[in-house]
Design an enzyme around this catalytic site. Structure first.
Site, PDB file in Angstrom:
ATOM      1  N   CYS A   1       0.814  -1.218   0.000  1.00  0.00           N
ATOM      2  CA  CYS A   1       0.000   0.000   0.000  1.00  0.00           C
ATOM      3  C   CYS A   1       0.843   1.261   0.000  1.00  0.00           C
ATOM      4  O   CYS A   1       0.336   2.345  -0.314  1.00  0.00           O
ATOM      5  CB  CYS A   1      -0.923   0.011   1.203  1.00  0.00           C
TER       6      CYS A   1
ATOM      7  N   ASN B   1      -0.686  -1.497  -7.050  1.00  0.00           N
ATOM      8  CA  ASN B   1      -0.443  -2.525  -6.038  1.00  0.00           C
ATOM      9  C   ASN B   1      -1.628  -3.472  -5.917  1.00  0.00           C
ATOM     10  O   ASN B   1      -1.621  -4.569  -6.447  1.00  0.00           O
ATOM     11  CB  ASN B   1      -0.143  -1.868  -4.686  1.00  0.00           C
ATOM     12  N   GLU B   2      -2.682  -2.987  -5.257  1.00  0.00           N
ATOM     13  CA  GLU B   2      -3.762  -3.892  -4.878  1.00  0.00           C
ATOM     14  C   GLU B   2      -5.082  -3.229  -5.262  1.00  0.00           C
ATOM     15  O   GLU B   2      -6.018  -3.210  -4.485  1.00  0.00           O
ATOM     16  CB  GLU B   2      -3.657  -4.088  -3.363  1.00  0.00           C
TER      17      GLU B   2
HETATM   18  O1  AHR Z   1       1.304  -6.527   3.589  1.00  0.00           O
HETATM   19  C1  AHR Z   1       0.596  -5.507   4.194  1.00  0.00           C
HETATM   20  C2  AHR Z   1      -0.422  -4.874   3.258  1.00  0.00           C
HETATM   21  O2  AHR Z   1      -1.391  -5.798   2.897  1.00  0.00           O
HETATM   22  C3  AHR Z   1       0.133  -4.405   1.936  1.00  0.00           C
HETATM   23  O3  AHR Z   1       0.660  -3.166   2.015  1.00  0.00           O
HETATM   24  C4  AHR Z   1      -1.080  -4.402   1.054  1.00  0.00           C
HETATM   25  O4  AHR Z   1      -0.740  -4.572  -0.294  1.00  0.00           O
HETATM   26  C5  AHR Z   1      -1.949  -5.469   1.643  1.00  0.00           C
HETATM   27  O5  AHR Z   1      -3.232  -5.033   1.831  1.00  0.00           O
END
Ligand code: AHR
Length: 656
Positions: free
Chosen positions: A241, A372-373
């Site tokens: 994140c 990222n996500e």
């Molecule tokens: O690994 C911790 C967090 O988990 C990371 O930053 C994120 O990508 C996920 O939600």
């Protein structure tokens, strides 16, 4: 005599009931199923839990350039009752990347004055070790202030001292080295000023001498060594994140993390106040560990760099800000420029920056991650724009994309469907779930389409309580469930190309998220049971998957057994991995079908504990760690007892 027979009978029946389940397992080493990618087992680095500042980046001074929101956070003024003092000056007009510095003034007749830095939950100092102090300083007209630098232990007792007299009226870097005569986990650094006048100070820094590869102002060697020992296939950085930022203003921008250290624009760390139960208000990103350092680390430990870039979206758990599509170009340009920074010729614009940092040869970047996500249609739209631009200019770069934070559900299904249509190359899936999920999902990839995208299991970790619980433990049950799951990843290496546990690091006094692979304090570090599971898979990777069947089926939990097999073309070995998740001993008769001869002896490495709650700690760093032994083969059969709750690796030499 009668008693003796009773005893024999008793032991014999114990052995029989302990090893009650017999498993006949076939491994065909003449029939490899698919290749295993060199990138199969890697590492995920994110600056969370003090992983970079306060962790792998060996700087000991916190808030060295007074740029935290509260400029003196981390610093204590000694003797504040005098009129002497410290003034924070902001020159953002002329130096936007490093606006603040401190002016220390002592008027004639006033006593000495000092500043004391707390370090990152203290400074870890080692007896006999040399420490390198440096500062950017300038004396004002007529000033001759002297600096006395001291390290003191937690009781305030002096353990190291030196002095410095900056003599220039212009900004200049001054350095001095000195040795410590005691070990201290939570030392402080005091700087006393003596004389009359005013001195300006910036980038006040202290590094130990024993950095990784002895690079000045480099990385903490024990932490890098733990990474190197994993022999990882890739290094994903810088997150997580942190790539996204809570808002776009605080997203990770790689260009602000390269070049001269004092020109790297510090920002807040997004984990600073993320969790009310683990507030870390003194968590910022100095970017001393920046993109050059990440590439260099990857090169040092012989792994593929995998940078992940912001795709014009801030964290969707926070502000969820997005950049309008017609303003995405600077973000895309960052990606193109990054490829040039990593791979471009020394005389290209960004290749020149790399060369200026001491690395004229390219870093051979092969992968880049877009976002990222992220999830939803906003992500897919932005992803498309990135792919178009990157592939046009760099067709060989492989692009990593993602399906969001969840391994199933509406958003996951949407992303997965859209990414298939777009012929995505490598897709990142994340799973933070309880150990039962991991045991149950060893078959997750058995039916994935082999002709579609490849999988990057980019973030996973079994949670002993629940995701984001501060009580999650890196215990053996979690690690064992990950081992079981990973046999499924290995068995499906035809579709799974990359995998990494997350998060990687945590400072015992400054973490926000648990569980984590490696824990450390200011002096020590240790690998969790999960670390040893990762290490066993990665160090025993192999190059091809072999079929490993019990009653013609892969072992995915029958009798609590999970297993996978590989062949290593480089060492000519068959490598078996077996997880016994049952509380009972099990016997395994593993029949090796091969047209070649086998060695009569094999190496067996076992990680086990009958206590599923067992954890490692700073005090007992290897309580749960692999134990190696030699075993004997009966022809081409391995008759092996698998201990309760164990993970075993067996390496058998194939003779030609
Ligand atoms: O690994 C911790 C967090 O988990 C990371 O930053 C994120 O990508 C996920 O939600």
């Amino acid at each position: 005599m009668k008693n003796f027979f009773y005893l024999i009978f008793f032991f014999a029946s114990c052995v029989i009931c302990k090893a009650q389940t017999q498993n006949i397992i076939m491994v065909n080493s003449d029939r490899p199923v698919t290749s295993i990618q060199p990138t199969m087992w890697g590492i995920f680095f994110e600056d969370i839990n003090f992983a970079a500042d306060g962790g792998i980046y060996a700087e000991l001074v916190k808030n060295r350039s007074f740029e935290f929101a509260r400029p003196l956070m981390g610093w204590k003024i000694m003797k504040p009752d005098t009129t002497t003092g410290v003034l924070i000056i902001n020159r953002s007009e002329t130096d936007p990347a490093n606006p603040r510095y401190a002016r220390i003034t002592i008027a004639p007749g006033e006593p000495s004055f000092g500043l004391s830095n707390a370090g990152f939950r203290g400074m870890g100092i080692k007896k006999g070790m040399t420490y390198h102090f440096s500062v950017l300083a300038r004396q004002l007209e007529g000033s001759t202030l002297k600096m006395h630098i001291e390290l003191v232990n937690i009781q305030g007792k002096l353990i190291a001292a030196t002095g410095l007299v900056p003599d220039s009226k212009d900004w200049k870097k001054y350095s001095v080295s000195f040795a410590a005569d005691a070990t201290e986990l939570k030392a402080r650094m005091n700087i006393w000023f003596e004389g009359n006048g005013s001195i300006d100070l910036d980038m006040i820094s202290l590094f130990p001498d024993d950095t990784w590869k002895n690079r000045p102002e480099g990385l903490r060697s024990d932490l890098v060594q733990l990474l190197a020992d994993l022999k990882p296939g890739f290094l994903r950085f810088p997150g997580g994140c942190i790539v996204e930022g809570r808002d776009l203003a605080n997203r990770y921008q790689w260009k602000n993390t390269v070049g001269k250290i004092e020109d790297r624009h510090l920002i807040v760390n997004r984990w600073n106040t993320e969790f009310a139960h683990r507030l870390t208000p003194d968590y910022y990103q100095s970017f001393g560990m920046g993109f050059f350092e990440y590439f260099q680390l990857a090169e040092d430990i012989g792994t593929e760099p995998l940078p992940i870039l912001n795709c014009g979206m801030a964290c969707q758990f926070n502000t969820a800000e997005v950049v309008p599509l017609d303003q995405l170009d600077p973000y895309i340009q960052d990606a193109l420029d990054l490829i040039e920074f990593a791979n471009g010729p020394a005389d290209s614009k960004w290749g020149k920056v790399r060369t200026g940092m001491g690395h004229p040869s390219p870093f051979n970047l092969k992968f880049i991650g877009v976002g990222n996500e992220q999830w939803g249609s906003q992500y897919i739209e932005r992803y498309k724009a990135f792919v178009k631009a990157i592939k046009e200019k760099y067709p060989d770069i492989q692009i990593v994309t993602g399906t969001g934070p969840s391994p199933s559900g509406k958003d996951f299904d949407y992303a997965s469907r859209e990414l298939k249509k777009l012929n995505a190359q490598i897709v990142d899936e994340h799973y933070y779930a309880n150990p039962e999920w991991f045991f149950q999902n060893a078959t997750r990839y058995d039916n994935y389409d082999r002709n579609s995208y490849k999988i990057f299991a980019g973030e996973y970790a079994a949670q002993s309580k629940f995701t984001c619980s501060p009580d999650n433990q890196n215990n053996w049950k979690c690690a064992l469930s990950e081992a079981a799951f990973m046999t499924g990843l290995e068995r499906n290496a035809g579709v799974v190309y990359m995998c990494s546990y997350a998060p990687l690091f945590a400072h015992v006094d400054a973490w926000q998220w648990t569980p984590d692979l490696i824990w450390f304090d200011n002096l020590r570090s240790y690998g969790t049971p999960n670390y040893y599971v990762q290490k066993l898979f990665s160090n025993n990777k192999g190059t091809e998957v072999l079929p490993m069947l019990r009653e013609d089926k892969p072992l995915t939990g029958q009798n609590g057994l999970f297993a996978s097999a590989a062949y290593d073309k480089n060492s000519n070995e068959i490598i078996l991995k077996l997880v016994n998740s049952d509380q009972k001993v099990q016997a395994a008769d593993i029949v090796l079908k091969s047209s070649k001869k086998m060695g009569t002896k094999a190496k067996m490495i076992v990680l086990k504990s009958e206590d599923l709650s067992k954890v490692n700690s700073l005090e007992q760093p290897t309580l749960l760690s692999p134990v190696e032994s030699e075993i004997v083969l009966k022809g081409k059969t391995v008759n092996q007892v698998l201990e309760p709750y164990s993970f075993s690796v067996i390496r058998i030499k194939v003779l030609h």
